[in-house]
Design an enzyme around this catalytic site. Structure first.
Site, PDB file in Angstrom:
ATOM      1  CB  SER A 119      -0.757   0.039   1.331  1.00  0.00           C
ATOM      2  OG  SER A 119      -1.716  -1.013   1.497  1.00  0.00           O
ATOM      3  CG  HIS A 140      -2.166  -0.695  -4.285  1.00  0.00           C
ATOM      4  ND1 HIS A 140      -2.513   0.702  -4.041  1.00  0.00           N
ATOM      5  CD2 HIS A 140      -2.445  -1.373  -3.182  1.00  0.00           C
ATOM      6  CE1 HIS A 140      -2.947   0.844  -2.957  1.00  0.00           C
ATOM      7  NE2 HIS A 140      -3.141  -0.371  -2.228  1.00  0.00           N
ATOM      8  CD  GLU A 152      -2.566   3.669  -6.536  1.00  0.00           C
ATOM      9  OE1 GLU A 152      -2.532   5.101  -6.437  1.00  0.00           O
ATOM     10  OE2 GLU A 152      -2.502   3.134  -5.378  1.00  0.00           O
ATOM     11  CG  ASN A 190      -3.031   3.781   0.888  1.00  0.00           C
ATOM     12  OD1 ASN A 190      -4.112   3.928   1.425  1.00  0.00           O
ATOM     13  ND2 ASN A 190      -2.651   2.827   0.382  1.00  0.00           N
TER      14      ASN A 190
HETATM   15  N1  LIG Z   1      -6.067  -4.694   3.701  1.00  0.00           N
HETATM   16  C1  LIG Z   1      -6.178  -3.635   2.718  1.00  0.00           C
HETATM   17  O1  LIG Z   1      -7.267  -3.031   2.699  1.00  0.00           O
HETATM   18  C2  LIG Z   1      -5.223  -3.662   1.707  1.00  0.00           C
HETATM   19  C3  LIG Z   1      -5.486  -2.799   0.643  1.00  0.00           C
HETATM   20  C4  LIG Z   1      -4.511  -2.754  -0.347  1.00  0.00           C
HETATM   21  C5  LIG Z   1      -3.103  -3.303  -0.305  1.00  0.00           C
HETATM   22  N2  LIG Z   1      -2.983  -3.721   0.907  1.00  0.00           N
HETATM   23  C6  LIG Z   1      -1.675  -4.321   1.052  1.00  0.00           C
HETATM   24  O2  LIG Z   1      -1.499  -5.855   0.802  1.00  0.00           O
HETATM   25  C7  LIG Z   1      -0.531  -6.366   1.777  1.00  0.00           C
HETATM   26  C8  LIG Z   1      -1.172  -7.471   2.743  1.00  0.00           C
HETATM   27  O3  LIG Z   1      -2.255  -6.748   3.530  1.00  0.00           O
HETATM   28  P1  LIG Z   1      -3.400  -7.455   4.265  1.00  0.00           P
HETATM   29  O4  LIG Z   1      -4.569  -6.595   4.592  1.00  0.00           O
HETATM   30  O5  LIG Z   1      -3.934  -8.513   3.278  1.00  0.00           O
HETATM   31  O6  LIG Z   1      -2.674  -8.091   5.290  1.00  0.00           O
HETATM   32  P2  LIG Z   1      -2.978  -9.291   6.406  1.00  0.00           P
HETATM   33  O7  LIG Z   1      -2.405  -9.286   7.652  1.00  0.00           O
HETATM   34  O8  LIG Z   1      -4.570  -9.844   6.318  1.00  0.00           O
HETATM   35  O9  LIG Z   1      -2.286 -10.742   5.484  1.00  0.00           O
HETATM   36  C9  LIG Z   1      -1.021 -10.929   5.583  1.00  0.00           C
HETATM   37  C10 LIG Z   1      -0.693 -12.024   5.436  1.00  0.00           C
HETATM   38  O10 LIG Z   1       0.854 -12.274   5.050  1.00  0.00           O
HETATM   39  C11 LIG Z   1       1.402 -13.434   5.690  1.00  0.00           C
HETATM   40  N3  LIG Z   1       2.679 -13.332   5.562  1.00  0.00           N
HETATM   41  C12 LIG Z   1       3.392 -12.523   6.373  1.00  0.00           C
HETATM   42  N4  LIG Z   1       4.792 -12.811   6.287  1.00  0.00           N
HETATM   43  C13 LIG Z   1       4.939 -13.496   5.128  1.00  0.00           C
HETATM   44  C14 LIG Z   1       5.996 -14.199   4.543  1.00  0.00           C
HETATM   45  N5  LIG Z   1       7.279 -13.993   4.908  1.00  0.00           N
HETATM   46  N6  LIG Z   1       5.608 -15.268   3.372  1.00  0.00           N
HETATM   47  C15 LIG Z   1       4.232 -15.441   3.218  1.00  0.00           C
HETATM   48  N7  LIG Z   1       3.197 -15.007   3.958  1.00  0.00           N
HETATM   49  C16 LIG Z   1       3.674 -14.073   4.794  1.00  0.00           C
HETATM   50  C17 LIG Z   1       0.733 -13.381   6.981  1.00  0.00           C
HETATM   51  O11 LIG Z   1       0.843 -14.816   7.471  1.00  0.00           O
HETATM   52  C18 LIG Z   1      -0.774 -13.234   6.539  1.00  0.00           C
HETATM   53  O12 LIG Z   1      -1.665 -14.286   6.269  1.00  0.00           O
HETATM   54  C19 LIG Z   1       0.029  -5.412   2.535  1.00  0.00           C
HETATM   55  O13 LIG Z   1       1.016  -4.907   1.759  1.00  0.00           O
HETATM   56  C20 LIG Z   1      -1.007  -4.230   2.674  1.00  0.00           C
HETATM   57  O14 LIG Z   1      -0.214  -2.910   2.738  1.00  0.00           O
HETATM   58  C21 LIG Z   1      -3.952  -3.931   1.882  1.00  0.00           C
END
Ligand SMILES: NC(=O)c1ccc[n+]([C@@H]2O[C@H](COP(=O)([O-])OP(=O)(O)OC[C@H]3O[C@@H](n4cnc5c(N)ncnc54)[C@H](O)[C@@H]3O)[C@@H](O)[C@H]2O)c1
Length: 282
Positions: A119, A140, A152, A190
């Site tokens: 993000s 993104h 994005e 963001n």
């Molecule tokens: N939540 C949102 O609305 C949103 C929107 C756009 C982008 N993002 C981005 O997406 C990414 C994930 O966010 P999320 O909300 O899904 O987080 P989340 O916490 O729901 O999921 C993250 C997952 O990554 C796993 N993980 C951590 N380290 C790891 C590794 N070394 N290898 C494999 N898996 C690993 C965790 O176990 C977890 O299941 C982030 O970069 C976040 O900034 C989030």
């Protein structure tokens, strides 16, 4: 190179949504997380979300079953070695992502594009941890991934035109709308959205209005489908805090200071919808 097999790293909120859309569009998906329980939870969510699409007559039961059958859950990252394209959607921590990019660079074929769903972390910096910075890009997606149309597509300093075109076309194949953005802290989405959510939190902290009242102002006055505090709970308050810190460090302006109430809530483990408590109770 034709993309047939896609690696998705992280089976959380975003990773399971990304695996869902790739699998629904016919790609073989290797979904990787650190523990089987995270994969089980991700697959369970994908199953439920595909079922919703069945109920809405968007896909058939057979489509749902074949999409689920195309997703292979793994904890061993080496199983991504034969993927043609990888999207990383792991936890938003710089050290976690740099370790993954360094390792993916070692594991995957040299021509494979490595995308991040980050993000806010610099694509240019992530690319510098690989020997293929021209093949590193931001892809993104937005939450919930199966529903939201925008991708994005973020060009790092070294991202090649070929890499950009491939990811743009891939986004279209996923029935998404790609928008080109250059690498900068928080990109466009963001950089503009998070300070709004942060300011709404300041308004609550200072007693200007309740979370309900702040959200009503945005729903009724600005025609937002949900208010900023509902949205923050939905995104995850820990994710919001991490992004504010990236904006604060990357842009160096005090206007990006995370709201102390946000910090306190994350310290308390109130992470929004996913933890059962945030600005609202779930
Ligand atoms: N939540 C949102 O609305 C949103 C929107 C756009 C982008 N993002 C981005 O997406 C990414 C994930 O966010 P999320 O909300 O899904 O987080 P989340 O916490 O729901 O999921 C993250 C997952 O990554 C796993 N993980 C951590 N380290 C790891 C590794 N070394 N290898 C494999 N898996 C690993 C965790 O176990 C977890 O299941 C982030 O970069 C976040 O900034 C989030």
């Amino acid at each position: 190179m034709e993309v047939k097999r896609v690696g998705v790293i992280g089976a959380g909120t975003m990773g399971n949504g990304i695996a869902h859309v790739f699998a629904r569009c016919g790609y073989a998906v290797v979904l990787c997380d650190v523990e089987p329980r995270f994969l089980d939870r991700g697959l369970d969510t994908i199953g439920k979300n595909l079922e919703r699409e069945v109920v809405k007559n968007k896909i058939t039961v057979a489509d749902k079953e074949s999409a689920l059958g195309r997703i292979q859950p793994v904890t061993d990252r080496a199983r991504l070695a034969d993927c043609d394209f990888v999207v990383e959607a792991a936890t938003e921590k710089f050290e976690i992502k740099t370790e993954i990019f360094r390792d993916l660079d070692r594991l995957t074929r040299a021509e494979v594009i490595l995308a991040s769903n980050t993000s806010s972390i610099s694509i240019t910096k992530l690319a510098a941890f690989t020997k293929r910075p021209d093949k590193v890009i931001g892809m993104h997606f937005f939450n919930p991934v199966p529903v939201m149309k925008l991708v994005e597509v973020i060009r790092g300093l070294a991202t090649s035109a070929d890499t950009f075109t491939t990811v743009r076309d891939l986004s279209i194949k996923l029935e998404k709308t790609p928008v080109e953005v250059n690498d900068a802290p928080g990109f466009v989405s963001n950089r503009v959205l998070m300070p709004l959510l942060n300011e709404a939190m300041f308004a609550v902290m200072e007693g200007v209005a309740t979370p309900e009242a702040v959200d009503e102002v945005f729903k009724l006055g600005m025609a937002h489908p949900m208010g900023p505090l509902t949205l923050a709970d939905f995104i995850g308050l820990d994710v919001c805090l991490d992004i504010m810190r990236v904006l604060q460090n990357g842009l160096g302006d005090t206007k990006y200071r995370p709201c102390p109430l946000l910090i306190k809530m994350v310290d308390a483990g109130w992470l929004g919808r996913k933890s059962g408590r945030g600005f609202y109770k779930y």
